[in-house]
Design an enzyme around this catalytic site. Structure first.
Site, PDB file in Angstrom:
ATOM      1  N   THR A  96       0.850  -1.202  -0.079  1.00  0.00           N
ATOM      2  CA  THR A  96       0.096  -0.028   0.178  1.00  0.00           C
ATOM      3  C   THR A  96       0.961   1.388   0.063  1.00  0.00           C
ATOM      4  O   THR A  96       1.759   1.344   0.615  1.00  0.00           O
ATOM      5  CB  THR A  96      -0.870  -0.038   1.370  1.00  0.00           C
ATOM      6  OG1 THR A  96      -1.846  -1.124   1.259  1.00  0.00           O
ATOM      7  CG2 THR A  96      -1.729   1.350   1.389  1.00  0.00           C
ATOM      8  N   GLU A 117      -0.428  -5.196   6.252  1.00  0.00           N
ATOM      9  CA  GLU A 117       0.873  -5.311   5.543  1.00  0.00           C
ATOM     10  C   GLU A 117       1.889  -6.153   6.187  1.00  0.00           C
ATOM     11  O   GLU A 117       2.605  -7.141   5.748  1.00  0.00           O
ATOM     12  CB  GLU A 117       1.551  -3.910   5.141  1.00  0.00           C
ATOM     13  CG  GLU A 117       0.874  -2.863   4.261  1.00  0.00           C
ATOM     14  CD  GLU A 117       1.726  -1.364   4.524  1.00  0.00           C
ATOM     15  OE1 GLU A 117       2.129  -1.215   5.575  1.00  0.00           O
ATOM     16  OE2 GLU A 117       1.555  -1.137   3.320  1.00  0.00           O
ATOM     17  N   GLY A 124       6.001  -0.679   0.097  1.00  0.00           N
ATOM     18  CA  GLY A 124       6.709   0.566   0.418  1.00  0.00           C
ATOM     19  C   GLY A 124       7.182   0.567   1.952  1.00  0.00           C
ATOM     20  O   GLY A 124       6.976  -0.412   2.681  1.00  0.00           O
ATOM     21  N   ALA A 125       7.757   1.749   2.248  1.00  0.00           N
ATOM     22  CA  ALA A 125       8.128   2.044   3.564  1.00  0.00           C
ATOM     23  C   ALA A 125       8.485   3.546   3.829  1.00  0.00           C
ATOM     24  O   ALA A 125       8.379   4.195   2.835  1.00  0.00           O
ATOM     25  CB  ALA A 125       9.421   1.317   3.873  1.00  0.00           C
ATOM     26  N   LYS A 183       6.892   1.244   8.770  1.00  0.00           N
ATOM     27  CA  LYS A 183       5.997   1.558   8.087  1.00  0.00           C
ATOM     28  C   LYS A 183       4.455   1.671   8.733  1.00  0.00           C
ATOM     29  O   LYS A 183       4.645   2.017  10.014  1.00  0.00           O
ATOM     30  CB  LYS A 183       5.757   0.045   7.440  1.00  0.00           C
ATOM     31  CG  LYS A 183       6.597  -0.402   6.495  1.00  0.00           C
ATOM     32  CD  LYS A 183       6.538  -1.868   5.919  1.00  0.00           C
ATOM     33  CE  LYS A 183       5.146  -1.941   5.263  1.00  0.00           C
ATOM     34  NZ  LYS A 183       4.862  -0.840   4.162  1.00  0.00           N
ATOM     35  N   GLY A 184       3.469   2.080   7.834  1.00  0.00           N
ATOM     36  CA  GLY A 184       2.232   2.622   8.723  1.00  0.00           C
ATOM     37  C   GLY A 184       1.843   3.971   8.286  1.00  0.00           C
ATOM     38  O   GLY A 184       0.954   4.517   8.814  1.00  0.00           O
ATOM     39  N   SER A 228       2.173   5.108  -2.161  1.00  0.00           N
ATOM     40  CA  SER A 228       2.456   5.954  -3.457  1.00  0.00           C
ATOM     41  C   SER A 228       3.583   5.141  -4.216  1.00  0.00           C
ATOM     42  O   SER A 228       3.904   5.727  -5.400  1.00  0.00           O
ATOM     43  CB  SER A 228       2.652   7.326  -3.171  1.00  0.00           C
ATOM     44  OG  SER A 228       4.050   7.524  -2.316  1.00  0.00           O
TER      45      SER A 228
END
Ligand code: DER
Length: 221
Positions: A25, A102, A81-82, A93-94, A27
């Site tokens: 999840t 995730e 992503g991260a 993350k988050g 961009s």
């Protein structure tokens, strides 16, 4: 050049015919999913496991066949992503609010590949506030308990109300400053009553694909 697009699209090269692929999840992985949609329309046969409702919607729009996590024994590869990644490939993350799903998808994956632009690569984790998912019931008590771990937890808001995750929970963004001992902190957080999960992904990522504004792409293990 857009480092996120470079990294995201490069990561799609790791996806092979017949794979079950965890779809992250955010961009950056957005570009991976867009590329996979193109490849699926060209005949690539994969099944995706989304890590959020918005990834599920995007993948569905693109025609990527999807599975629920409960339907799979093992995921071949997850691409995500991260918000921060250090030299040990430990992650925060988050930022996108999807950390619980995730981490569940990543934990069911043989391989975890991270995609990011150069801004996410840091000497030490913690400049980015650590997202912690908590149940709404008694969240103020949970917040006080987390605060005793020497941080300042801030309830994430969406407009005038608390942000609510896909799982119906709240997120506290915890300002620790530089995090020493991510594994120990992750365990300390998750044992607190009311804490569901935290955004420290320790020893989970196999490699990271970094995209740079100069147009270069690097992989780091
Ligand atoms: O929430 C997450 O962990 C997402 O992967 C996200 O934070 C990644 O950030 P990005 O939108 O900059 O790729």
């Amino acid at each position: 050049m857009d480092g996120k697009k470079l990294a995201g699209e490069k990561a799609a090269e790791y996806v092979k015919n017949g794979m079950v692929v965890g779809l992250g999840t955010g961009s950056t992985v957005y570009w991976t999913i867009m590329k996979l949609g193109e490849l699926v329309r060209g005949g690539l046969q994969i099944q995706g496991v989304p890590t959020s409702r918005r990834t599920e919607e995007l993948a569905t729009e693109l025609g990527i066949p999807l599975l629920d996590l409960a339907e799979v024994d093992e995921i071949d590869l997850t691409i995500d992503g991260a918000d921060e990644a250090d030299a040990d490939l430990n992650l925060i993350k988050g930022g996108g609010g999807a950390l619980l799903r995730e981490k569940l998808v990543a934990s069911a994956s043989r391989r975890l590949l991270i995609v990011a632009d150069e801004s996410k690569w840091v000497p030490a984790l913690g400049k980015f506030p650590l997202p912690v998912e908590v149940v709404p019931f008694g969240w103020e008590l949970t917040r006080r308990q987390i605060g005793k771990l020497d941080c300042d937890p801030i309830l994430r808001m969406a407009d005038e109300a608390p942000y609510v995750t896909d799982n119906g929970n709240y997120i506290l963004d915890c300002h620790f400053g530089v995090i020493q001992g991510a594994e120990r902190l992750s365990a300390a957080l998750n044992q607190l009553p009311g804490v569901v999960e935290n955004g420290l992904f320790v020893k989970m990522a196999e490699r990271i694909v970094l995209g740079f504004t100069d147009g270069s792409v690097e992989e780091r293990l």
